[in-house]
Scaffold this active site. Structure first.
Site, PDB file in Angstrom:
ATOM      1  N   ALA A  50       0.841  -1.208   0.000  1.00  0.00           N
ATOM      2  CA  ALA A  50       0.000   0.000   0.000  1.00  0.00           C
ATOM      3  C   ALA A  50       0.874   1.255   0.000  1.00  0.00           C
ATOM      4  CB  ALA A  50      -0.898  -0.003   1.234  1.00  0.00           C
ATOM      5  N   ASP A  51       0.433   2.284  -0.729  1.00  0.00           N
ATOM      6  CA  ASP A  51       1.086   3.586  -0.582  1.00  0.00           C
ATOM      7  C   ASP A  51       0.209   4.449   0.331  1.00  0.00           C
ATOM      8  OD1 ASP A  51      -0.981   4.637  -2.105  1.00  0.00           O
ATOM      9  OD2 ASP A  51       0.226   4.883  -3.912  1.00  0.00           O
ATOM     10  N   SER A  52       0.602   5.715   0.512  1.00  0.00           N
ATOM     11  CA  SER A  52      -0.102   6.534   1.500  1.00  0.00           C
ATOM     12  C   SER A  52      -1.587   6.706   1.151  1.00  0.00           C
ATOM     13  CB  SER A  52       0.577   7.900   1.622  1.00  0.00           C
ATOM     14  OG  SER A  52       0.589   8.531   0.358  1.00  0.00           O
ATOM     15  N   ASP A  78      -3.444   4.538  -0.572  1.00  0.00           N
ATOM     16  CA  ASP A  78      -4.122   3.263  -0.319  1.00  0.00           C
ATOM     17  C   ASP A  78      -4.514   3.165   1.152  1.00  0.00           C
ATOM     18  OD1 ASP A  78      -3.907   1.999  -2.898  1.00  0.00           O
ATOM     19  OD2 ASP A  78      -1.774   1.729  -2.520  1.00  0.00           O
ATOM     20  N   THR A  79      -3.613   3.612   2.022  1.00  0.00           N
ATOM     21  CA  THR A  79      -3.877   3.515   3.454  1.00  0.00           C
ATOM     22  C   THR A  79      -5.058   4.393   3.839  1.00  0.00           C
ATOM     23  OG1 THR A  79      -1.494   3.233   3.657  1.00  0.00           O
ATOM     24  CG2 THR A  79      -2.709   3.557   5.686  1.00  0.00           C
TER      25      THR A  79
END
Lengths: 78, 415
Positions: free
Chosen positions: A35-37, A39-40
């Protein structure tokens, strides 16, 4: 596994496009599940929608693994 | 400073006629209509219930589900067309710092905008906007995503001028290479507006055909009974490259981009100037930039959207600019087959021009049933069937709401 844990797992599998076997309690969204930021942020919002809770930003910062998400939601879900 | 020469070394397309550039060309020369009833949403209450959709489109066959979900469909189309063009041009070895991406889209992520607003309106007022909503919606996500995927670090932006958007992106790419600000630019355009708001909005403008009983005959530029444009969707991409750079690496060269012109009607936000003054000006500007005379042009791929006013104004302008030579031209509107791709129109029609030169075949204006007495019958509109013709120079016109006019000219390569 609790109903909440099942739902949390399903959301993670769907949103991050990962295999069920990868979604272990220790798995980190960013380090293990790709996950990237953004996605989080999306995951947290999905949890809020699914469990009808509002997760404040300072608490969301502490939800970095599958297990942390499950225990937070088991405590706060309505 | 002398300007550098610019050639086309790669093509790609995903269109209502086919999902690759060769498949698109097959449809064009066969004179196939891409129109059919709308499948994307329930259009039963809409005035127009058909469109030219990209057939059987499934993003999962192009992108991992997780990746595809983060892109609006107009960006997915952009990546698919650009990937094909980049592969076609074999850009593996080039210096990626000198490769730009200049894309065109008239609207951007309308589907995403609409979905997020509907979700908010259906909620209790709590803002739950998806974090990917803005990056999906903004029009420049197309050029951004192409550069990220291929690591192209040159100039990168999107042009927006409604239905002229991707002719403007082609001219911008042309200029950046001519001015030595890049050696290669991946250009093109895409649109995906077959949504409730897109169809409803254009219906409200009374711009679209409502011929629901015969969708495949609805886009009929220059026919007396034309009643508006047919909405299309998709993308096309061209790899533009500096001539010596292309020669040095032994690239396949399709054609040279020799000129571009721009102008504005300065008349009305949606209606064309009935005298076509802006359109006269744009073709003159393009011819001057190309350093050729009207008599050098063989084929004009017109804007020709099948609207009652627009088609006539453009033809009048062609006759003013080309005089007697207008009768020697092949004129066609491939929108009769593809529908109107809005911000993608300039790109798919540029590809049509280049393939017409490559094959020496002019794709037709299909759906001609009744002559329009307002149009000069001595003009050759390439009605209904493709025509064989040596095409050395082809011009592509596009005009957009707002009064934007753009014209580009391609020529077969010569030393």
């Amino acid at each position: 596994m609790s109903e909440i844990a099942e739902k949390v797992k399903a959301i993670i599998i769907d949103k991050l496009g990962v295999e069920a076997s990868e979604v272990t309690p220790e798995a980190s969204f960013t380090n293990d599940l790709g996950a990237d930021s953004l996605d989080t942020v999306e995951l947290i919002m999905e949890f809020e929608k699914e469990f009808n809770v509002s997760i404040p930003d300072d608490q969301a910062e502490n939800i970095g693994t599958v297990g942390q998400a499950i225990s937070y939601l088991e405590e706060h879900a309505k | 400073m002398s300007l550098r020469r610019v050639v086309v070394t790669g093509l790609g397309a995903i269109t209502p006629l086919g999902k690759t550039a060769p498949a698109y060309w097959e449809g064009l020369q066969a004179g196939v209509s891409g129109a059919a009833p709308i499948t994307r949403f329930d259009a039963s209450k809409f005035k127009t219930r058909f469109a030219c959709e990209v057939k059987d489109y499934n993003p999962d066959s192009y992108f991992p589900t997780k990746e595809g979900r983060k892109m609006d469909i107009f960006t997915q189309f952009a990546l698919i067309a650009a990937d094909e063009a980049i592969q076609d041009a074999k850009l593996e070895g080039v210096d990626k710092d000198r490769v730009g991406v200049i894309w065109g889209s008239g609207i951007g992520g309308l589907t995403s905008l609409q979905a997020e607003c509907i979700a908010f309106a259906n909620g209790d007022g709590t803002p739950r906007f998806n974090p990917f909503f803005i990056p999906k919606m903004i029009a420049d996500s197309a050029s951004g995503n192409i550069s990220i995927r291929h690591k192209f670090r040159g100039p990168n932006f999107v042009t927006t001028s409604a239905c002229a958007s991707s002719s403007d992106s082609i001219i911008s790419a042309f200029n950046y290479i001519r001015l030595n600000m890049a050696d290669v630019v991946v250009t093109g355009g895409s649109e995906a507006a077959i949504t409730e708001s897109g169809v409803g909005g254009f219906n409200a403008l009374k711009a679209m055909s409502e011929r629901n009983d015969a969708p495949e005959q609805a886009s009929r530029p220059y026919d007396k009974e034309r009643d508006g444009f047919v909405l299309g969707e998709g993308a096309a991409s061209l790899v533009l490259e500096e001539y010596e750079h292309a020669k040095a690496r032994g690239a396949k060269i399709y054609a040279e981009l020799i000129g571009g012109g721009m102008s504005a009607d300065a008349y009305h936000i949606t209606a064309p100037d009935p005298e076509g003054n802006g359109v006269v000006l744009v073709m003159q500007n393009a011819l001057r930039d190309a350093g050729i005379t009207p008599a050098d042009v063989d084929y004009i791929n017109t804007h020709g959207t099948s609207t009652p006013l627009g088609d006539g104004a453009e033809v009048k302008a062609i006759q003013k600019v080309f005089g007697e030579h207008a009768y020697d031209l092949n004129i066609s509107s491939t929108k009769s087959m593809t529908g109107h791709l809005l911000g993608g129109a300039g790109a798919i029609e540029a590809v049509a021009c280049i393939l017409a030169m490559q094959h020496n075949i002019v794709p037709p204006t299909i759906n001609h049933f009744t002559d329009d007495p307002e149009l000069d019958p001595k003009l050759n509109f390439t009605f209904n069937k493709a025509q064989e013709r040596e095409v050395n120079v082809a011009m592509s016109n596009t005009f957009g709401f707002g009064g934007h006019n753009t014209s580009v000219i391609f020529r077969k390569i010569r030393d």
